[in-house]
Write a protein that holds these residues in place. Structure first.
Motif, PDB file in Angstrom:
ATOM      1  N   GLU A  42       2.322   6.304  18.623  1.00 31.55           N
ATOM      2  CA  GLU A  42       1.413   5.168  18.752  1.00 31.55           C
ATOM      3  C   GLU A  42       0.054   5.491  18.134  1.00 31.55           C
ATOM      4  N   SER A  43      -0.438   6.698  18.338  1.00 26.61           N
ATOM      5  CA  SER A  43      -1.745   7.059  17.772  1.00 26.61           C
ATOM      6  C   SER A  43      -1.699   7.072  16.238  1.00 26.61           C
ATOM      7  N   TYR A  44      -0.580   7.507  15.670  1.00 23.99           N
ATOM      8  CA  TYR A  44      -0.435   7.453  14.210  1.00 23.99           C
ATOM      9  C   TYR A  44      -0.507   6.013  13.720  1.00 23.99           C
ATOM     10  N   TYR A  45       0.261   5.142  14.355  1.00 30.55           N
ATOM     11  CA  TYR A  45       0.277   3.742  13.913  1.00 30.55           C
ATOM     12  C   TYR A  45      -1.080   3.076  14.111  1.00 30.55           C
ATOM     13  N   THR A  46      -1.773   3.407  15.188  1.00 29.75           N
ATOM     14  CA  THR A  46      -3.100   2.853  15.431  1.00 29.75           C
ATOM     15  C   THR A  46      -4.054   3.286  14.317  1.00 29.75           C
ATOM     16  N   SER A  47      -4.038   4.564  14.006  1.00 29.70           N
ATOM     17  CA  SER A  47      -4.903   5.095  12.949  1.00 29.70           C
ATOM     18  C   SER A  47      -4.550   4.498  11.591  1.00 29.70           C
ATOM     19  N   LEU A  48      -3.266   4.455  11.278  1.00 34.47           N
ATOM     20  CA  LEU A  48      -2.838   3.898   9.993  1.00 34.47           C
ATOM     21  C   LEU A  48      -3.190   2.416   9.890  1.00 34.47           C
ATOM     22  N   ASN A  49      -3.092   1.701  11.007  1.00 36.77           N
ATOM     23  CA  ASN A  49      -3.438   0.285  11.019  1.00 36.77           C
ATOM     24  C   ASN A  49      -4.930   0.092  10.729  1.00 36.77           C
ATOM     25  N   GLU A  50      -5.761   0.953  11.321  1.00 39.01           N
ATOM     26  CA  GLU A  50      -7.208   0.861  11.080  1.00 39.01           C
ATOM     27  C   GLU A  50      -7.552   1.205   9.633  1.00 39.01           C
ATOM     28  N   GLN A  51      -6.848   2.181   9.066  1.00 37.31           N
ATOM     29  CA  GLN A  51      -7.131   2.617   7.696  1.00 37.31           C
ATOM     30  C   GLN A  51      -6.544   1.683   6.644  1.00 37.31           C
ATOM     31  N   ASN A  52      -5.472   0.983   7.003  1.00 34.32           N
ATOM     32  CA  ASN A  52      -4.753   0.123   6.050  1.00 34.32           C
ATOM     33  C   ASN A  52      -4.491  -1.248   6.667  1.00 34.32           C
ATOM     34  N   PRO A  53      -5.520  -2.048   6.863  1.00 38.71           N
ATOM     35  CA  PRO A  53      -5.336  -3.329   7.562  1.00 38.71           C
ATOM     36  C   PRO A  53      -4.429  -4.313   6.828  1.00 38.71           C
ATOM     37  N   ASP A  54      -4.223  -4.115   5.533  1.00 36.02           N
ATOM     38  CA  ASP A  54      -3.357  -5.019   4.779  1.00 36.02           C
ATOM     39  C   ASP A  54      -1.878  -4.681   4.911  1.00 36.02           C
ATOM     40  N   GLU A  55      -1.581  -3.514   5.451  1.00 36.93           N
ATOM     41  CA  GLU A  55      -0.189  -3.105   5.674  1.00 36.93           C
ATOM     42  C   GLU A  55       0.241  -3.570   7.064  1.00 36.93           C
ATOM     43  N   ASP A  56       1.522  -3.430   7.366  1.00 32.00           N
ATOM     44  CA  ASP A  56       2.039  -3.925   8.650  1.00 32.00           C
ATOM     45  C   ASP A  56       2.196  -2.811   9.689  1.00 32.00           C
ATOM     46  N   PHE A  57       1.192  -1.957   9.803  1.00 30.82           N
ATOM     47  CA  PHE A  57       1.259  -0.906  10.806  1.00 30.82           C
ATOM     48  C   PHE A  57       1.039  -1.442  12.216  1.00 30.82           C
ATOM     49  N   TYR A  58       0.433  -2.616  12.312  1.00 32.63           N
ATOM     50  CA  TYR A  58       0.202  -3.211  13.627  1.00 32.63           C
ATOM     51  C   TYR A  58       1.524  -3.495  14.336  1.00 32.63           C
ATOM     52  N   THR A  59       2.510  -3.987  13.614  1.00 26.37           N
ATOM     53  CA  THR A  59       3.833  -4.247  14.201  1.00 26.37           C
ATOM     54  C   THR A  59       4.444  -2.953  14.729  1.00 26.37           C
ATOM     55  N   ALA A  60       4.322  -1.885  13.954  1.00 23.72           N
ATOM     56  CA  ALA A  60       4.834  -0.580  14.383  1.00 23.72           C
ATOM     57  C   ALA A  60       4.098  -0.102  15.626  1.00 23.72           C
ATOM     58  N   GLN A  61       2.797  -0.299  15.638  1.00 21.85           N
ATOM     59  CA  GLN A  61       1.980   0.100  16.789  1.00 21.85           C
ATOM     60  C   GLN A  61       2.403  -0.659  18.046  1.00 21.85           C
ATOM     61  N   VAL A  62       2.568  -1.969  17.938  1.00 23.15           N
ATOM     62  CA  VAL A  62       2.941  -2.787  19.094  1.00 23.15           C
ATOM     63  C   VAL A  62       4.338  -2.433  19.593  1.00 23.15           C
ATOM     64  N   ALA A  63       5.269  -2.230  18.689  1.00 25.21           N
ATOM     65  CA  ALA A  63       6.639  -1.880  19.093  1.00 25.21           C
ATOM     66  C   ALA A  63       6.658  -0.555  19.853  1.00 25.21           C
ATOM     67  N   THR A  64       5.946   0.423  19.344  1.00 23.91           N
ATOM     68  CA  THR A  64       5.894   1.732  19.990  1.00 23.91           C
ATOM     69  C   THR A  64       5.162   1.650  21.322  1.00 23.91           C
ATOM     70  N   ALA A  65       4.041   0.939  21.341  1.00 25.47           N
ATOM     71  CA  ALA A  65       3.262   0.792  22.578  1.00 25.47           C
ATOM     72  C   ALA A  65       4.072   0.086  23.664  1.00 25.47           C
TER      73      ALA A  65
END
Length: 168
Positions: A41-64
């Protein structure tokens, strides 16, 4: 970039260590699983913050979501002194790889996802074996039901995250 050979060898060695040190102890397996999911979850959160145009938020929510369900059900400590050996195992299987062998977040995510799935499957297998070896009880069936639910939650979280990250 971390080679597939390095990732595969480390993944296999880590799973062997998990078998040797966690097999048969549901609480310790759960503690380890929670730590791995927290890291993912921390990886996806960080990646989402660094790459807001990518879909890391979905990965973050699924893991969370999987993490919240598992953590909410068991309340297993991850930093309790009774689980010091689990922390040591986490250090040897996750932190060592990230600090020493890996040089990219994607390799870390692949390893973490593999270990999360493996431990979730191992928990289900252990409860099935316990019921087979020692006979059924309502408590054991309840534990197996939760283990199967958790296994499916982790499996779905990893799949959704992989689809979001790798675009399957």
């Amino acid at each position: 970039m971390t080679s597939i050979a390095t990732l595969t060898k480390f993944d296999e060695a880590a799973k062997e260590m998990l078998n040797e040190n966690l097999y048969g102890n549901s609480w310790k397996m759960t503690s380890y699983l929670i730590q791995v999911l927290n890291k993912l979850e921390s990886y996806y959160t960080s990646l989402n913050e660094q790459n807001p145009d990518e879909d890391f938020y979905t990965a973050q929510v699924a893991t969370a979501s999987a993490l919240e369900m598992i953590n909410g059900t068991y309340k297993v400590p991850t930093d309790d002194e009774r689980f010091a050996d689990v922390a040591d195992l986490y250090e040897a299987t996750v932190d060592l790889f990230i600090k020493t062998f890996s040089d990219d977040a994607i390799a870390d995510i692949v390893l973490l996802s593999s270990l999360a799935n493996y431990v979730a499957e191992m928990r289900t297998h252990c409860w099935n074996k316990t019921i087979t070896d020692f006979g059924p009880s309502e408590e054991k069936f309840e534990a197996l039901k939760f283990a199967k639910r958790d296994e499916k939650a982790v499996e779905l979280a990893v799949k959704v995250a992989a689809d979001a990250v790798f675009g399957s």
